[in-house]
Design a protein around this motif. Structure first.
Motif, mmCIF file in Angstrom:
data_model
loop_
_atom_site.group_PDB
_atom_site.id
_atom_site.type_symbol
_atom_site.label_atom_id
_atom_site.label_comp_id
_atom_site.label_asym_id
_atom_site.label_seq_id
_atom_site.Cartn_x
_atom_site.Cartn_y
_atom_site.Cartn_z
ATOM 1 N N PRO A 177 8.342 20.617 -37.866
ATOM 2 C CA PRO A 177 9.624 21.046 -38.459
ATOM 3 C C PRO A 177 10.812 20.285 -37.871
ATOM 4 C CG PRO A 177 8.295 22.938 -37.854
ATOM 5 C CD PRO A 177 7.620 21.745 -37.266
ATOM 6 N N ARG A 178 11.595 19.698 -38.726
ATOM 7 C CA ARG A 178 12.770 18.917 -38.301
ATOM 8 C C ARG A 178 13.718 19.763 -37.462
ATOM 9 N NH1 ARG A 178 15.690 16.749 -43.354
ATOM 10 N NH2 ARG A 178 13.711 15.621 -43.479
ATOM 11 N N VAL A 179 13.929 21.004 -37.888
ATOM 12 C CA VAL A 179 14.914 21.857 -37.241
ATOM 13 C C VAL A 179 14.502 22.250 -35.825
ATOM 14 C CG1 VAL A 179 13.957 24.049 -38.045
ATOM 15 C CG2 VAL A 179 16.425 23.833 -37.690
ATOM 16 N N ALA A 180 13.215 22.122 -35.500
ATOM 17 C CA ALA A 180 12.736 22.542 -34.183
ATOM 18 C C ALA A 180 12.494 21.381 -33.231
ATOM 19 C CB ALA A 180 11.437 23.342 -34.345
ATOM 20 N N LEU A 181 12.718 20.144 -33.675
ATOM 21 C CA LEU A 181 12.377 18.996 -32.848
ATOM 22 C C LEU A 181 13.409 18.702 -31.765
ATOM 23 C CD1 LEU A 181 10.839 16.541 -35.459
ATOM 24 C CD2 LEU A 181 9.686 17.587 -33.501
ATOM 25 N N GLY A 182 14.685 18.762 -32.098
ATOM 26 C CA GLY A 182 15.714 18.454 -31.117
ATOM 27 C C GLY A 182 15.719 16.976 -30.757
ATOM 28 N N GLU A 183 16.275 16.669 -29.594
ATOM 29 C CA GLU A 183 16.352 15.283 -29.121
ATOM 30 C C GLU A 183 15.173 15.003 -28.201
ATOM 31 O OE1 GLU A 183 18.522 13.033 -30.104
ATOM 32 O OE2 GLU A 183 19.525 14.481 -31.419
ATOM 33 N N GLU A 184 14.195 14.257 -28.689
ATOM 34 C CA GLU A 184 13.004 13.937 -27.909
ATOM 35 C C GLU A 184 12.989 12.449 -27.566
ATOM 36 O OE1 GLU A 184 10.815 15.958 -26.734
ATOM 37 O OE2 GLU A 184 11.184 17.835 -27.810
ATOM 38 N N GLN A 185 12.422 12.135 -26.406
ATOM 39 C CA GLN A 185 12.345 10.765 -25.946
ATOM 40 C C GLN A 185 11.018 10.121 -26.351
ATOM 41 O OE1 GLN A 185 14.939 9.236 -24.340
ATOM 42 N NE2 GLN A 185 16.078 11.152 -24.680
ATOM 43 N N ASP A 186 11.039 8.803 -26.578
ATOM 44 C CA ASP A 186 9.835 7.989 -26.803
ATOM 45 C C ASP A 186 9.079 8.349 -28.074
ATOM 46 O OD1 ASP A 186 10.289 6.616 -24.385
ATOM 47 O OD2 ASP A 186 9.299 8.222 -23.274
ATOM 48 N N ILE A 187 9.756 8.941 -29.036
ATOM 49 C CA ILE A 187 9.160 9.191 -30.342
ATOM 50 C C ILE A 187 10.173 8.803 -31.410
ATOM 51 C CG2 ILE A 187 7.669 11.092 -29.555
ATOM 52 C CD1 ILE A 187 9.710 13.008 -30.895
ATOM 53 N N ALA A 188 9.695 8.652 -32.625
ATOM 54 C CA ALA A 188 10.565 8.408 -33.779
ATOM 55 C C ALA A 188 10.181 9.381 -34.875
ATOM 56 C CB ALA A 188 10.410 6.963 -34.260
ATOM 57 N N THR A 189 11.155 9.779 -35.690
ATOM 58 C CA THR A 189 10.886 10.694 -36.801
ATOM 59 C C THR A 189 11.233 10.016 -38.114
ATOM 60 O OG1 THR A 189 13.081 11.695 -36.621
ATOM 61 C CG2 THR A 189 11.293 12.739 -35.386
ATOM 62 N N LEU A 190 10.389 10.252 -39.120
ATOM 63 C CA LEU A 190 10.577 9.670 -40.441
ATOM 64 C C LEU A 190 10.494 10.770 -41.484
ATOM 65 C CD1 LEU A 190 8.500 7.702 -38.646
ATOM 66 C CD2 LEU A 190 8.727 6.259 -40.650
ATOM 67 N N LEU A 245 4.541 23.477 -30.565
ATOM 68 C CA LEU A 245 5.236 22.246 -30.917
ATOM 69 C C LEU A 245 5.380 21.295 -29.733
ATOM 70 C CD1 LEU A 245 8.116 23.767 -33.075
ATOM 71 C CD2 LEU A 245 6.124 22.532 -33.918
ATOM 72 N N THR A 246 5.682 21.837 -28.569
ATOM 73 C CA THR A 246 5.902 20.990 -27.402
ATOM 74 C C THR A 246 4.673 20.155 -27.080
ATOM 75 O OG1 THR A 246 7.447 22.619 -26.511
ATOM 76 C CG2 THR A 246 6.584 20.988 -24.981
ATOM 77 N N THR A 247 3.514 20.783 -27.126
ATOM 78 C CA THR A 247 2.269 20.053 -26.869
ATOM 79 C C THR A 247 2.051 18.978 -27.918
ATOM 80 O OG1 THR A 247 1.308 22.021 -25.852
ATOM 81 C CG2 THR A 247 -0.215 20.293 -26.543
ATOM 82 N N GLY A 248 2.370 19.296 -29.178
ATOM 83 C CA GLY A 248 2.201 18.319 -30.251
ATOM 84 C C GLY A 248 3.031 17.078 -30.012
ATOM 85 N N VAL A 249 4.296 17.265 -29.623
ATOM 86 C CA VAL A 249 5.166 16.125 -29.349
ATOM 87 C C VAL A 249 4.617 15.309 -28.178
ATOM 88 C CG1 VAL A 249 7.469 15.446 -28.577
ATOM 89 C CG2 VAL A 249 7.215 17.232 -30.308
ATOM 90 N N ALA A 250 4.092 15.975 -27.168
ATOM 91 C CA ALA A 250 3.555 15.263 -26.000
ATOM 92 C C ALA A 250 2.351 14.401 -26.388
ATOM 93 C CB ALA A 250 3.163 16.266 -24.920
ATOM 94 N N TYR A 251 1.471 14.929 -27.243
ATOM 95 C CA TYR A 251 0.322 14.138 -27.688
ATOM 96 C C TYR A 251 0.794 12.901 -28.460
ATOM 97 C CZ TYR A 251 -3.423 17.414 -26.440
ATOM 98 O OH TYR A 251 -4.328 18.189 -25.764
ATOM 99 N N VAL A 252 1.793 13.087 -29.317
ATOM 100 C CA VAL A 252 2.319 11.954 -30.077
ATOM 101 C C VAL A 252 2.944 10.931 -29.137
ATOM 102 C CG1 VAL A 252 4.036 11.240 -31.776
ATOM 103 C CG2 VAL A 252 2.679 13.294 -32.187
ATOM 104 N N ARG A 253 3.752 11.392 -28.214
ATOM 105 C CA ARG A 253 4.438 10.499 -27.276
ATOM 106 C C ARG A 253 3.446 9.628 -26.512
ATOM 107 N NH1 ARG A 253 6.923 14.144 -24.534
ATOM 108 N NH2 ARG A 253 8.879 14.059 -25.670
ATOM 109 N N ASN A 254 2.270 10.181 -26.228
ATOM 110 C CA ASN A 254 1.262 9.449 -25.470
ATOM 111 C C ASN A 254 0.279 8.683 -26.347
ATOM 112 O OD1 ASN A 254 1.426 10.079 -22.377
ATOM 113 N ND2 ASN A 254 1.972 11.991 -23.418
ATOM 114 N N GLY A 255 0.627 8.508 -27.620
ATOM 115 C CA GLY A 255 -0.132 7.627 -28.484
ATOM 116 C C GLY A 255 -1.448 8.161 -28.998
ATOM 117 N N LEU A 256 -1.618 9.484 -28.983
ATOM 118 C CA LEU A 256 -2.896 10.062 -29.394
ATOM 119 C C LEU A 256 -2.932 10.464 -30.862
ATOM 120 C CD1 LEU A 256 -3.496 12.190 -26.194
ATOM 121 C CD2 LEU A 256 -4.684 10.094 -26.862
#
Length: 296
Positions: free
Chosen positions: A244-257, A227-238
């Motif tokens: 999973p909502r329950v596993a995301l926590g508070e992340e910077q520079d992303i939005a969840t819908l 999951l961590t790698t996935g969030v990093a790819y998203v954060r960098n615009g790739l």
């Protein structure tokens, strides 16, 4: 026959290979080969068919295997009973876990289990094909328990204890055109590049089913295994991702819908084989999983 012969026979039958069986048993391959040959000599029939690529069971071997399993299970249960009387669990517990499960800090969890039950030797492993591979390992008796996730009913031969249920949310970069939205339709996701897990991982299975049900193409540009790698790819615009909502926590520079018109339910389980009785160590870990996971 003795128990060592049965243990070696089961290892070779399950691994379909003498070299892997020897590694699993922590002995040299020649010891495994000699032990199996002695067992076949005592029973006066071949139990295994040796081929260049793999080892297969003969009809006699297939008849012996479930009885060998039963004998070894009975010995384990007897050792568990004696251990409990003596005031502590003993034995080996083979645990499988998906690479990043988000809901639990596995080293902390296993460290606490070890402190409570120091007499239990823990062996942990992951599977390159995710939850599907761990389920196969349970069915093949290579694992005793596994933390897995996935949609739908449990596979035949496996009992699933639900530990958490969550939706998969759409995760996008903070600058994405959808970032200011609270919800989105799955049809609006057509044409987007996705960061997702490989086939066989539960996240991918849930997403693929939802896209197929809506007749929307699911275009995966980048495959990940945590999951961590996935969030990093998203954060960098790739790309964007369903995580999973329950596993995301508070992340910077992303939005969840929330995808409001699709079945994107994701579940997290502790899986055990249903055709054999869990040992005392397995029971202890199942109980601790409930306690540990729900503390947070």
């Amino acid at each position: 026959m003795d128990l060592r012969q049965l243990e070696y026979f089961v290892a070779v039958a399950e691994e379909a290979n003498f070299t892997r069986a020897a590694a699993r048993l922590h002995v040299v391959q020649s010891a495994v080969s000699t032990t199996i040959k002695n067992l076949e000599r005592e029973l006066r029939t071949p139990l295994l068919e040796r081929t260049p690529r793999r080892v297969l069971l003969t009809d006699a071997g297939a008849a012996l295997l479930p009885r060998a399993h039963a004998a070894l299970d009975a010995v384990r249960e007897g050792a568990d009973a004696v251990g409990e009387v003596r005031g502590g669990l003993r034995g080996t517990l083979r645990l499988g876990a998906i690479a990043t499960i988000g809901l639990i800090d596995l080293p902390v969890f296993l460290g606490e289990f070890h402190r409570r039950h120091p007499g239990v030797f823990l062996q942990t492993s992951a599977a390159p094909s995710g939850s599907r591979g761990l389920i196969e390992a349970l069915l093949e008796r290579r694992l005793d328990l596994a933390f897995v996730s996935g949609p739908g009913p449990p596979p035949t031969g496996v009992t699933l204890t639900t530990l958490a249920t969550s939706a998969l949310d759409l995760v996008v970069p903070a600058a994405h055109p959808l970032a200011k939205r609270g919800t989105v339709s799955i049809t609006e996701l057509a044409g987007l590049d996705f960061v997702d897990f490989p086939s066989g991982y539960s996240n991918r299975t849930v997403a693929d089913r939802a896209f197929a049900a809506a007749s929307v193409p699911h275009r995966v540009a980048i495959e990940i295994t945590d999951l961590t790698t996935g969030v990093a790819y998203v954060r960098n615009g790739l790309g964007v991702a369903l995580l999973p909502r329950v596993a995301l926590g508070e992340e910077q520079d992303i939005a969840t819908l929330t995808v409001d018109d699709a079945d994107l339910e994701w579940q997290f389980f502790l899986a055990a084989p249903s055709e054999r009785t869990p040992g005392a160590a397995s029971h202890a870990m199942i109980a601790m999983a409930h306690e540990f996971l729900w503390q947070g």
